[in-house]
Design a protein around this motif. Structure first.
Motif, PDB file in Angstrom:
ATOM      1  N   MET A   6      60.377 -81.194   5.783  1.00  0.00           N
ATOM      2  CA  MET A   6      59.684 -82.081   4.859  1.00  0.00           C
ATOM      3  C   MET A   6      58.552 -81.335   4.157  1.00  0.00           C
ATOM      4  O   MET A   6      58.371 -81.473   2.957  1.00  0.00           O
ATOM      5  CB  MET A   6      59.141 -83.308   5.595  1.00  0.00           C
ATOM      6  N   ASN A   7      57.816 -80.504   4.895  1.00  0.00           N
ATOM      7  CA  ASN A   7      56.729 -79.744   4.281  1.00  0.00           C
ATOM      8  C   ASN A   7      57.253 -78.760   3.253  1.00  0.00           C
ATOM      9  O   ASN A   7      56.665 -78.596   2.189  1.00  0.00           O
ATOM     10  CB  ASN A   7      55.921 -78.999   5.346  1.00  0.00           C
ATOM     11  N   SER A   8      58.360 -78.079   3.551  1.00  0.00           N
ATOM     12  CA  SER A   8      58.909 -77.131   2.585  1.00  0.00           C
ATOM     13  C   SER A   8      59.407 -77.863   1.337  1.00  0.00           C
ATOM     14  O   SER A   8      59.299 -77.357   0.237  1.00  0.00           O
ATOM     15  CB  SER A   8      60.039 -76.310   3.211  1.00  0.00           C
ATOM     16  N   TYR A   9      59.935 -79.082   1.503  1.00  0.00           N
ATOM     17  CA  TYR A   9      60.368 -79.856   0.338  1.00  0.00           C
ATOM     18  C   TYR A   9      59.170 -80.273  -0.494  1.00  0.00           C
ATOM     19  O   TYR A   9      59.180 -80.186  -1.712  1.00  0.00           O
ATOM     20  CB  TYR A   9      61.170 -81.085   0.774  1.00  0.00           C
ATOM     21  N   MET A  10      58.106 -80.704   0.172  1.00  0.00           N
ATOM     22  CA  MET A  10      56.919 -81.163  -0.547  1.00  0.00           C
ATOM     23  C   MET A  10      56.257 -80.008  -1.298  1.00  0.00           C
ATOM     24  O   MET A  10      55.661 -80.209  -2.329  1.00  0.00           O
ATOM     25  CB  MET A  10      55.921 -81.794   0.427  1.00  0.00           C
ATOM     26  N   ASN A  11      56.355 -78.779  -0.771  1.00  0.00           N
ATOM     27  CA  ASN A  11      55.742 -77.630  -1.416  1.00  0.00           C
ATOM     28  C   ASN A  11      56.662 -76.971  -2.440  1.00  0.00           C
ATOM     29  O   ASN A  11      56.274 -76.038  -3.101  1.00  0.00           O
ATOM     30  CB  ASN A  11      55.349 -76.585  -0.363  1.00  0.00           C
ATOM     31  N   SER A  12      57.893 -77.442  -2.549  1.00  0.00           N
ATOM     32  CA  SER A  12      58.831 -76.837  -3.486  1.00  0.00           C
ATOM     33  C   SER A  12      58.507 -77.271  -4.913  1.00  0.00           C
ATOM     34  O   SER A  12      57.641 -78.097  -5.140  1.00  0.00           O
ATOM     35  CB  SER A  12      60.262 -77.227  -3.130  1.00  0.00           C
ATOM     36  N   ASN A  13      59.219 -76.714  -5.853  1.00  0.00           N
ATOM     37  CA  ASN A  13      58.982 -77.013  -7.261  1.00  0.00           C
ATOM     38  C   ASN A  13      59.985 -78.018  -7.816  1.00  0.00           C
ATOM     39  O   ASN A  13      60.345 -77.955  -8.976  1.00  0.00           O
ATOM     40  CB  ASN A  13      59.017 -75.723  -8.070  1.00  0.00           C
ATOM     41  N   PHE A  14      60.445 -78.929  -6.983  1.00  0.00           N
ATOM     42  CA  PHE A  14      61.335 -79.983  -7.452  1.00  0.00           C
ATOM     43  C   PHE A  14      60.494 -81.156  -7.938  1.00  0.00           C
ATOM     44  O   PHE A  14      59.520 -81.543  -7.307  1.00  0.00           O
ATOM     45  CB  PHE A  14      62.274 -80.450  -6.333  1.00  0.00           C
ATOM     46  N   VAL A  15      60.881 -81.691  -9.077  1.00  0.00           N
ATOM     47  CA  VAL A  15      60.165 -82.813  -9.676  1.00  0.00           C
ATOM     48  C   VAL A  15      61.180 -83.900  -9.998  1.00  0.00           C
ATOM     49  O   VAL A  15      62.274 -83.610 -10.482  1.00  0.00           O
ATOM     50  CB  VAL A  15      59.456 -82.353 -10.981  1.00  0.00           C
ATOM     51  N   ASP A  28      64.615 -78.642 -10.369  1.00  0.00           N
ATOM     52  CA  ASP A  28      63.862 -77.466  -9.943  1.00  0.00           C
ATOM     53  C   ASP A  28      63.224 -76.826 -11.165  1.00  0.00           C
ATOM     54  O   ASP A  28      63.924 -76.356 -12.063  1.00  0.00           O
ATOM     55  CB  ASP A  28      64.797 -76.481  -9.252  1.00  0.00           C
ATOM     56  N   ILE A  29      61.904 -76.819 -11.208  1.00  0.00           N
ATOM     57  CA  ILE A  29      61.201 -76.249 -12.356  1.00  0.00           C
ATOM     58  C   ILE A  29      60.469 -74.967 -11.977  1.00  0.00           C
ATOM     59  O   ILE A  29      59.551 -74.544 -12.656  1.00  0.00           O
ATOM     60  CB  ILE A  29      60.223 -77.264 -12.976  1.00  0.00           C
ATOM     61  N   SER A  30      60.886 -74.331 -10.892  1.00  0.00           N
ATOM     62  CA  SER A  30      60.183 -73.145 -10.401  1.00  0.00           C
ATOM     63  C   SER A  30      60.360 -71.925 -11.304  1.00  0.00           C
ATOM     64  O   SER A  30      59.566 -71.002 -11.242  1.00  0.00           O
ATOM     65  CB  SER A  30      60.658 -72.796  -8.991  1.00  0.00           C
ATOM     66  N   ARG A  31      61.381 -71.911 -12.152  1.00  0.00           N
ATOM     67  CA  ARG A  31      61.664 -70.720 -12.955  1.00  0.00           C
ATOM     68  C   ARG A  31      61.029 -70.753 -14.342  1.00  0.00           C
ATOM     69  O   ARG A  31      61.379 -69.950 -15.192  1.00  0.00           O
ATOM     70  CB  ARG A  31      63.172 -70.548 -13.088  1.00  0.00           C
ATOM     71  N   THR A  32      60.145 -71.670 -14.584  1.00  0.00           N
ATOM     72  CA  THR A  32      59.514 -71.743 -15.902  1.00  0.00           C
ATOM     73  C   THR A  32      58.002 -71.759 -15.769  1.00  0.00           C
ATOM     74  O   THR A  32      57.458 -72.272 -14.795  1.00  0.00           O
ATOM     75  CB  THR A  32      59.993 -72.978 -16.686  1.00  0.00           C
ATOM     76  N   LYS A  33      57.322 -71.194 -16.743  1.00  0.00           N
ATOM     77  CA  LYS A  33      55.868 -71.206 -16.769  1.00  0.00           C
ATOM     78  C   LYS A  33      55.349 -72.446 -17.503  1.00  0.00           C
ATOM     79  O   LYS A  33      54.203 -72.820 -17.359  1.00  0.00           O
ATOM     80  CB  LYS A  33      55.341 -69.949 -17.449  1.00  0.00           C
ATOM     81  N   LEU A  34      56.198 -73.068 -18.310  1.00  0.00           N
ATOM     82  CA  LEU A  34      55.793 -74.210 -19.140  1.00  0.00           C
ATOM     83  C   LEU A  34      56.183 -75.525 -18.471  1.00  0.00           C
ATOM     84  O   LEU A  34      56.843 -76.364 -19.054  1.00  0.00           O
ATOM     85  CB  LEU A  34      56.441 -74.102 -20.519  1.00  0.00           C
ATOM     86  N   LYS A  35      55.772 -75.727 -17.225  1.00  0.00           N
ATOM     87  CA  LYS A  35      56.191 -76.893 -16.456  1.00  0.00           C
ATOM     88  C   LYS A  35      55.866 -78.229 -17.134  1.00  0.00           C
ATOM     89  O   LYS A  35      56.747 -79.059 -17.288  1.00  0.00           O
ATOM     90  CB  LYS A  35      55.598 -76.836 -15.054  1.00  0.00           C
ATOM     91  N   PRO A  36      54.634 -78.476 -17.587  1.00  0.00           N
ATOM     92  CA  PRO A  36      54.350 -79.771 -18.245  1.00  0.00           C
ATOM     93  C   PRO A  36      55.162 -79.989 -19.521  1.00  0.00           C
ATOM     94  O   PRO A  36      55.632 -81.086 -19.788  1.00  0.00           O
ATOM     95  CB  PRO A  36      52.852 -79.708 -18.553  1.00  0.00           C
TER      96      PRO A  36
END
Length: 100
Positions: A6-15, A28-36
């Motif tokens: 659960m902690n690894s999921y909460m710390n991941s970059n999934f939105v 998964d938005i971990s591969r982009t710098k322009l997240k917003p």
């Protein structure tokens, strides 16, 4: 053990994103710098399933949907449209709308 998962999921970059069509997906938005910027753009677009339905309707007349190796697509059909999200990394195939 469950708490670590659960902690690894909460710390991941999934939105969770609610798309224009009303569907919700975990992205998964971990591969982009322009997240917003990416999140706002995706909220004004269709989910993968709805996008594919629209594309299927658009290419229903005059095209066949064929699964082929990605290399064949790039060599023989570079001007044809590849179906969104159809790439299979296991066998390296894609679905392509090929003119009849």
């Amino acid at each position: 053990m469950q708490n670590n998962n659960m902690n690894s999921y909460m710390n991941s970059n999934f939105v969770q994103i609610r798309f224009k069509c009303g569907h919700v997906e975990n992205i998964d938005i971990s591969r982009t710098k322009l997240k917003p910027v990416l999140i706002r753009k995706m909220e004004h677009d269709y989910c993968t399933a709805c996008w594919n339905k629209l594309e299927d309707q658009k290419y229903a007349v005059g095209y066949n949907l064929e699964r082929m190796f990605y290399g064949r697509y790039k060599e023989e059909f570079p001007d044809c449209h590849m179906r969104h999200g159809s790439y299979n990394p296991v066998d390296r195939t894609v679905e392509v709308y090929v003119p009849i």
